[in-house]
Motif scaffolding. Structure first.
Motif, PDB file in Angstrom:
ATOM      1  N   ALA A  82      10.673   7.290  -7.374  1.00 33.63           N
ATOM      2  CA  ALA A  82       9.645   8.304  -7.160  1.00 33.63           C
ATOM      3  C   ALA A  82       8.414   8.016  -8.018  1.00 33.63           C
ATOM      4  O   ALA A  82       7.280   8.242  -7.596  1.00 33.63           O
ATOM      5  CB  ALA A  82      10.197   9.692  -7.485  1.00 33.63           C
ATOM      6  N   ILE A  83       8.639   7.498  -9.216  1.00 31.83           N
ATOM      7  CA  ILE A  83       7.520   7.211 -10.117  1.00 31.83           C
ATOM      8  C   ILE A  83       6.836   5.895  -9.736  1.00 31.83           C
ATOM      9  O   ILE A  83       5.619   5.822  -9.644  1.00 31.83           O
ATOM     10  CB  ILE A  83       8.019   7.136 -11.582  1.00 31.83           C
ATOM     11  N   ALA A  84       7.629   4.852  -9.489  1.00 29.80           N
ATOM     12  CA  ALA A  84       7.071   3.519  -9.281  1.00 29.80           C
ATOM     13  C   ALA A  84       6.860   3.176  -7.808  1.00 29.80           C
ATOM     14  O   ALA A  84       6.210   2.180  -7.501  1.00 29.80           O
ATOM     15  CB  ALA A  84       8.007   2.475  -9.910  1.00 29.80           C
ATOM     16  N   GLY A  85       7.375   3.960  -6.891  1.00 31.35           N
ATOM     17  CA  GLY A  85       7.294   3.645  -5.467  1.00 31.35           C
ATOM     18  C   GLY A  85       5.888   3.425  -4.940  1.00 31.35           C
ATOM     19  O   GLY A  85       5.620   2.399  -4.311  1.00 31.35           O
ATOM     20  N   PRO A  86       4.969   4.352  -5.189  1.00 32.89           N
ATOM     21  CA  PRO A  86       3.608   4.152  -4.672  1.00 32.89           C
ATOM     22  C   PRO A  86       2.934   2.892  -5.235  1.00 32.89           C
ATOM     23  O   PRO A  86       2.247   2.180  -4.514  1.00 32.89           O
ATOM     24  CB  PRO A  86       2.869   5.414  -5.118  1.00 32.89           C
ATOM     25  N   LYS A  87       3.144   2.625  -6.505  1.00 31.18           N
ATOM     26  CA  LYS A  87       2.550   1.429  -7.110  1.00 31.18           C
ATOM     27  C   LYS A  87       3.172   0.163  -6.522  1.00 31.18           C
ATOM     28  O   LYS A  87       2.457  -0.811  -6.235  1.00 31.18           O
ATOM     29  CB  LYS A  87       2.730   1.461  -8.633  1.00 31.18           C
TER      30      LYS A  87
ATOM     31  N   LEU B 234       2.738  -4.573  -2.899  1.00 33.77           N
ATOM     32  CA  LEU B 234       3.212  -5.299  -1.723  1.00 33.77           C
ATOM     33  C   LEU B 234       2.124  -5.404  -0.662  1.00 33.77           C
ATOM     34  O   LEU B 234       1.890  -6.479  -0.096  1.00 33.77           O
ATOM     35  CB  LEU B 234       4.448  -4.611  -1.136  1.00 33.77           C
ATOM     36  N   ASN B 235       1.434  -4.307  -0.396  1.00 34.72           N
ATOM     37  CA  ASN B 235       0.355  -4.331   0.594  1.00 34.72           C
ATOM     38  C   ASN B 235      -0.773  -5.272   0.183  1.00 34.72           C
ATOM     39  O   ASN B 235      -1.322  -6.002   1.020  1.00 34.72           O
ATOM     40  CB  ASN B 235      -0.186  -2.921   0.838  1.00 34.72           C
TER      41      ASN B 235
END
Length: 67
Positions: free
Chosen positions: A47-52, A57-58
């Protein structure tokens, strides 16, 4: 050989515990608790690192040039 000593000791202790058995063999509630706590930690970190991680990756995929 000194570096391998702890690993060999651990393997020997695990082998003895598996073949001979131990007091906590069959401690299902303990293993369930460990599994649930690990899953909770993974979910919290994700939850903390997922968006980063998704952004990294993108960014990496957008720099790849195809034929």
């Amino acid at each position: 050989m000194d570096l391998l000593r702890p690993a060999l000791d651990l393997l020997l202790r695990m082998h003895i515990r598996i073949t001979v058995g131990g007091r906590d063999r069959g401690d299902v509630p303990g293993w369930v608790l460990i599994t649930l706590m690990t899953a909770g930690l993974v979910a919290a970190l994700w939850a903390i690192a997922g968006p980063k991680l998704e952004q990294i990756l993108n960014d990496a995929l957008s720099t790849v040039k195809g034929p």
